[in-house]
Design an enzyme around this catalytic site. Structure first.
Site, PDB file in Angstrom:
ATOM      1  N   HIS A   3      46.256 -48.196  22.385  1.00 15.59           N
ATOM      2  CA  HIS A   3      46.847 -48.275  20.779  1.00 15.59           C
ATOM      3  C   HIS A   3      48.016 -49.340  20.874  1.00 15.59           C
ATOM      4  O   HIS A   3      48.631 -49.647  21.663  1.00 15.59           O
ATOM      5  CB  HIS A   3      47.590 -46.879  20.447  1.00 15.59           C
ATOM      6  CG  HIS A   3      46.384 -45.967  20.455  1.00 15.59           C
ATOM      7  ND1 HIS A   3      45.570 -45.649  19.765  1.00 15.59           N
ATOM      8  CD2 HIS A   3      46.251 -44.805  21.693  1.00 15.59           C
ATOM      9  CE1 HIS A   3      44.803 -44.555  19.799  1.00 15.59           C
ATOM     10  NE2 HIS A   3      45.062 -44.276  21.041  1.00 15.59           N
ATOM     11  N   ALA A   4      48.103 -49.834  19.738  1.00 22.68           N
ATOM     12  CA  ALA A   4      49.034 -50.818  19.378  1.00 22.68           C
ATOM     13  C   ALA A   4      49.393 -51.884  20.498  1.00 22.68           C
ATOM     14  O   ALA A   4      48.655 -53.048  20.669  1.00 22.68           O
ATOM     15  CB  ALA A   4      50.580 -50.153  19.000  1.00 22.68           C
TER      16      ALA A   4
END
Length: 87
Positions: A15-16
């Site tokens: 994620h991210a």
């Protein structure tokens, strides 16, 4: 075309920030690269595509590469994942 399965071990998954590192690394190779989870396959060079898979810690994904530097690409991406996305 070659493929390898790899398990995501870092605490926040793909994620991210880790996904950004992954995309940057994937874009450094000339070959086509995909990430496959369950029945979905996305372009590994697309941040939106990778994030859409919702890959969390402990999940296993398949990396697929096709092109002149496919072996080197998968080696580099697997290493990045196994080191917890530390550049």
């Amino acid at each position: 075309m070659i493929s390898r399965e790899v398990t995501i071990t870092n605490s926040i998954g793909l994620h991210a920030r880790p996904a950004t590192f992954f995309i940057q690394k994937a874009n450094s190779y000339k070959c086509s690269i995909w990430v496959e989870k369950d029945d979905r396959r996305v372009n590994a060079k697309s941040l939106l595509g990778v994030l859409s898979l919702g890959i969390a810690q402990g999940m296993t994904v398949t990396l697929i590469a096709d092109g002149q530097d496919d072996e080197v690409a998968l080696d580099g991406l697997v290493e990045l994942i196994q080191t917890g996305f530390v550049e």
